[in-house]
Design a protein around this motif. Structure first.
Motif, PDB file in Angstrom:
ATOM      1  N   ARG A 149       0.840  -1.212   0.000  1.00  0.00           N
ATOM      2  CA  ARG A 149       0.000   0.000   0.000  1.00  0.00           C
ATOM      3  C   ARG A 149       0.873   1.261   0.000  1.00  0.00           C
ATOM      4  NH1 ARG A 149      -1.107   3.349   3.926  1.00  0.00           N
ATOM      5  NH2 ARG A 149      -0.264   1.916   5.506  1.00  0.00           N
ATOM      6  N   LEU A 150       1.900   1.286   0.855  1.00  0.00           N
ATOM      7  CA  LEU A 150       2.786   2.446   0.899  1.00  0.00           C
ATOM      8  C   LEU A 150       3.518   2.631  -0.429  1.00  0.00           C
ATOM      9  CD1 LEU A 150       4.297   1.973   4.483  1.00  0.00           C
ATOM     10  CD2 LEU A 150       2.722   3.774   3.759  1.00  0.00           C
ATOM     11  N   PHE A 151       3.918   1.530  -1.027  1.00  0.00           N
ATOM     12  CA  PHE A 151       4.596   1.605  -2.316  1.00  0.00           C
ATOM     13  C   PHE A 151       3.669   2.195  -3.370  1.00  0.00           C
ATOM     14  CE2 PHE A 151       5.417  -0.455  -6.434  1.00  0.00           C
ATOM     15  CZ  PHE A 151       6.695   0.023  -6.688  1.00  0.00           C
ATOM     16  N   ILE A 167       9.854  -1.210   5.751  1.00  0.00           N
ATOM     17  CA  ILE A 167      10.956  -1.977   5.170  1.00  0.00           C
ATOM     18  C   ILE A 167      10.509  -2.628   3.872  1.00  0.00           C
ATOM     19  CG2 ILE A 167      12.454  -3.971   5.517  1.00  0.00           C
ATOM     20  CD1 ILE A 167      12.459  -3.269   8.524  1.00  0.00           C
ATOM     21  N   VAL A 168       9.298  -3.187   3.869  1.00  0.00           N
ATOM     22  CA  VAL A 168       8.763  -3.811   2.659  1.00  0.00           C
ATOM     23  C   VAL A 168       8.651  -2.781   1.533  1.00  0.00           C
ATOM     24  CG1 VAL A 168       6.740  -4.923   1.652  1.00  0.00           C
ATOM     25  CG2 VAL A 168       7.553  -5.628   3.912  1.00  0.00           C
ATOM     26  N   ALA A 169       8.128  -1.598   1.860  1.00  0.00           N
ATOM     27  CA  ALA A 169       7.989  -0.551   0.841  1.00  0.00           C
ATOM     28  C   ALA A 169       9.348  -0.164   0.268  1.00  0.00           C
ATOM     29  CB  ALA A 169       7.293   0.668   1.449  1.00  0.00           C
ATOM     30  N   MET A 170      10.371  -0.105   1.115  1.00  0.00           N
ATOM     31  CA  MET A 170      11.706   0.242   0.628  1.00  0.00           C
ATOM     32  C   MET A 170      12.230  -0.826  -0.339  1.00  0.00           C
ATOM     33  SD  MET A 170      15.239   0.596   2.796  1.00  0.00           S
ATOM     34  CE  MET A 170      16.761   1.133   2.026  1.00  0.00           C
ATOM     35  N   VAL A 171      12.043  -2.103   0.004  1.00  0.00           N
ATOM     36  CA  VAL A 171      12.516  -3.173  -0.875  1.00  0.00           C
ATOM     37  C   VAL A 171      11.798  -3.120  -2.224  1.00  0.00           C
ATOM     38  CG1 VAL A 171      12.643  -5.671  -1.177  1.00  0.00           C
ATOM     39  CG2 VAL A 171      13.195  -4.660   1.041  1.00  0.00           C
ATOM     40  N   LEU A 172      10.491  -2.850  -2.202  1.00  0.00           N
ATOM     41  CA  LEU A 172       9.755  -2.729  -3.459  1.00  0.00           C
ATOM     42  C   LEU A 172      10.245  -1.543  -4.287  1.00  0.00           C
ATOM     43  CD1 LEU A 172       6.122  -3.525  -2.260  1.00  0.00           C
ATOM     44  CD2 LEU A 172       7.739  -5.048  -3.401  1.00  0.00           C
ATOM     45  N   GLU A 173      10.592  -0.456  -3.604  1.00  0.00           N
ATOM     46  CA  GLU A 173      11.131   0.697  -4.326  1.00  0.00           C
ATOM     47  C   GLU A 173      12.508   0.383  -4.917  1.00  0.00           C
ATOM     48  OE1 GLU A 173      11.342   4.327  -6.062  1.00  0.00           O
ATOM     49  OE2 GLU A 173       9.610   3.440  -5.054  1.00  0.00           O
ATOM     50  N   ILE A 174      13.321  -0.378  -4.190  1.00  0.00           N
ATOM     51  CA  ILE A 174      14.616  -0.804  -4.739  1.00  0.00           C
ATOM     52  C   ILE A 174      14.387  -1.672  -5.970  1.00  0.00           C
ATOM     53  CG2 ILE A 174      16.638  -2.238  -4.282  1.00  0.00           C
ATOM     54  CD1 ILE A 174      16.549  -1.317  -1.385  1.00  0.00           C
ATOM     55  N   ARG A 205      12.520  -8.605 -10.083  1.00  0.00           N
ATOM     56  CA  ARG A 205      11.171  -9.056  -9.743  1.00  0.00           C
ATOM     57  C   ARG A 205      11.052  -9.417  -8.263  1.00  0.00           C
ATOM     58  NH1 ARG A 205       8.580 -13.768 -13.267  1.00  0.00           N
ATOM     59  NH2 ARG A 205       8.491 -12.019 -14.713  1.00  0.00           N
ATOM     60  N   ILE A 206       9.967  -8.977  -7.661  1.00  0.00           N
ATOM     61  CA  ILE A 206       9.572  -9.383  -6.315  1.00  0.00           C
ATOM     62  C   ILE A 206       8.235 -10.109  -6.455  1.00  0.00           C
ATOM     63  CG2 ILE A 206       8.867  -8.630  -4.017  1.00  0.00           C
ATOM     64  CD1 ILE A 206      11.770  -8.164  -4.407  1.00  0.00           C
ATOM     65  N   THR A 207       8.186 -11.351  -6.045  1.00  0.00           N
ATOM     66  CA  THR A 207       6.961 -12.127  -6.128  1.00  0.00           C
ATOM     67  C   THR A 207       6.205 -12.033  -4.814  1.00  0.00           C
ATOM     68  OG1 THR A 207       7.982 -13.659  -7.684  1.00  0.00           O
ATOM     69  CG2 THR A 207       5.979 -14.403  -6.560  1.00  0.00           C
TER      70      THR A 207
END
Length: 521
Positions: free
Chosen positions: A270-272, A329-336, A343-345
């Motif tokens: 959601r943040l991403f 932290i999840v949002a940061m990884v998705l932004e990376i 790809r992030i599954t």
């Protein structure tokens, strides 16, 4: 003279420094910590050993008094070129001279190589071996623990090169992949009179023309842009947060769903979607820092990667402070993943309608047009495992090699001036090629010579004599590995293979066999 105050005015503690600001340097020139059962606390008392204190205010590194086995001071020991008090200011990696970027130049420059670690590493190592800091394992045992991939979260140690001019940290000694660096500030050295006299007797004609091997190459301080200084400060602060409240991960970035809770994944997605990651910065020490805006509050998120693995993460929110991976932290990884196009599954389908990344059917799809010329270690994170060997981690470099945003390599010389007697050229590769070398060394055919012999080929076979279009994937992988390892013996060989197109022909053939057509998504 011993410096008791940093150049920024902050107090220093010298050998009494404790915590993450104290760094020990163990030299490998004598191989004492590799081949002998050298006690942990004995390491820095070996010839070439060092103790540094990093200023918590400005990040500068100051050389402390040189300790001895019996606790006495060494005084004017001629082994030490510059005495306690020499100050190294943290600098941009781009400022590091080619001497520290070339394997051959580094090995012939007189720079001392070894392992650099902080007090935090002692605590981590003691915990790993279920002991206390008064009963540390020997360096031989510690070295084996550091090389074990199962301990990739055992952070706060680096391979390092310490010279008169620079302190440079590397993630891997096989590939000069620089993590962080410090430049000695001219005029801050407390010179040893014995060394000054010895240098005066040095008749080597290259001595006064060498770019970095004997004395300061630059008689002025490096000019570091303010924005880079700010990033270095952010990195130092992030390092302290990771030490104090970091969460050990030890898993790949693509495996986000395996080390995050469903709640964190949903909140992070959601943040991403809301573009809540307002800042993403490459700092120092191999740390990426992000600012994630959530309900009007800015959370500071830090992520430490080592060898393509997430070692530790930290966030200033309450969830992460209780040692749980949070949505930030999840949002940061998705932004990376969006920035570096891999790809992030996710475990459940989530639709995204804007930005460079969209997810359909649980997978992230990247707009490749935004990143046509970009590649680094994050580019070669594997996709779904196939039934047999897959080589998309190699063929992903075809496009960056064909259309690089900057030259793949350049040639520089150790000597300067029109009257230089010797001109020794060294090949300096850009980050894309260094990433390629790193991935081949870590994932290539380690028994490539045996593979070549099985095909009836010599270990230094001339590739142009081969019909590349008829080679199979196993042989091509061995030949690519041979090119990289031969570079270490014959510097510039990889550049020749890039220039002649030999490497590209091998990679294209491998892409055809692999059937992935060079795609990264």
């Amino acid at each position: 003279m011993v410096r008791r105050q940093c150049i920024c005015g902050a107090p220093l503690h010298g050998l009494d420094a404790q915590g993450p600001q104290m760094f020990g340097f163990i030299p490998s020139s004598s191989l004492a910590h590799y081949n002998y059962d050298c006690e942990f606390d004995t390491g820095v008392t070996l010839p070439g050993g060092r103790v540094f204190e990093q200023c918590l205010e400005c990040g500068a590194m100051t050389l402390c008094e040189y300790p001895t086995l019996d606790g006495s001071l060494r005084g004017d020991d001629p082994l030490i070129t510059y005495g306690p008090g020499t100050v190294y200011e943290q600098c941009d990696i781009a400022s590091v001279p080619m001497t520290y970027r070339s394997f051959r130049a580094l090995m012939s420059s007189g720079v001392t190589g070894g392992v650099m670690y902080s007090q935090a590493f002692r605590a981590n190592l003691a915990e790993l071996f279920r002991t206390d800091e008064r009963h540390m394992p020997s360096w031989k045992v510690a070295k084996d623990a550091m090389l074990d991939v199962a301990n990739n979260a055992l952070d706060e140690w680096w391979y390092a090169s310490v010279g008169r001019n620079f302190i440079v940290l590397y993630e891997d000694p096989k590939v000069p992949q620089i993590v962080s660096a410090w430049h000695r500030i001219p005029g801050m050295a407390i010179k040893n009179s014995d060394i000054v006299r010895i240098n005066g007797l040095n008749a080597d004609p290259r001595r006064h023309g060498a770019s970095d091997t004997i004395e300061m190459a630059a008689e002025r301080e490096l000019e570091i842009p303010d924005e880079r200084r700010a990033a270095l400060r952010i990195g130092n602060q992030a390092r302290l947060r990771l030490i104090e409240s970091g969460i050990g991960i030890g898993r790949g970035m693509r495996e986000l769903a395996s080390w995050s809770s469903p709640e964190a994944l949903a909140g992070g997605a959601r943040l991403f979607d809301e573009d809540a990651v307002v800042e993403l910065t490459d700092t120092s020490f191999g740390i990426r820092h992000a600012v994630v805006r959530d309900d009007g509050h800015d959370e500071q998120v830090d992520l430490l990667t080592r060898h393509d693995v997430v070692a530790k993460v930290a966030c200033t929110c309450d969830v992460a402070q209780s040692r749980h991976v949070c949505a930030h932290i999840v949002a940061m990884v998705l932004e990376i993943a969006r920035r570096y196009r891999f790809r992030i599954t996710l475990p459940t389908p989530v639709e995204h309608t804007h930005g460079a990344m969209t997810r359909t059917g649980g997978a992230a799809q990247i707009d490749r047009a935004m990143f046509d010329h970009y590649a680094d270690v994050l580019d070669v994170i594997h996709e779904d495992d196939a039934d047999g060997p897959r080589y998309d981690w190699l063929t992903s470099y075809i496009e960056p090699f064909e259309a690089p945003s900057t030259p793949l390599y350049r040639v520089e010389f150790l000597t300067e001036g029109p009257l230089a007697v010797y001109n020794v050229g060294y090949c300096v590769y850009n980050e894309v090629v260094l990433s390629f070398i790193d991935i081949v060394i870590s994932q290539g055919d380690h028994d490539y010579m045996r593979t070549l012999r099985r095909y009836g080929l010599d270990k230094d076979v001339s590739i142009p004599i081969l019909n590349v279009d008829t080679l199979d994937a196993e042989l091509i992988a061995a030949l690519v590995t041979m090119i990289v390892y031969r570079e270490r013996r014959n510097e510039g060989y990889l550049a020749e293979c890039l220039e002649s197109g030999v490497l590209m022909r091998l990679l294209r053939r491998l892409r055809d066999i692999d059937g992935v057509c060079g795609r990264l998504v």
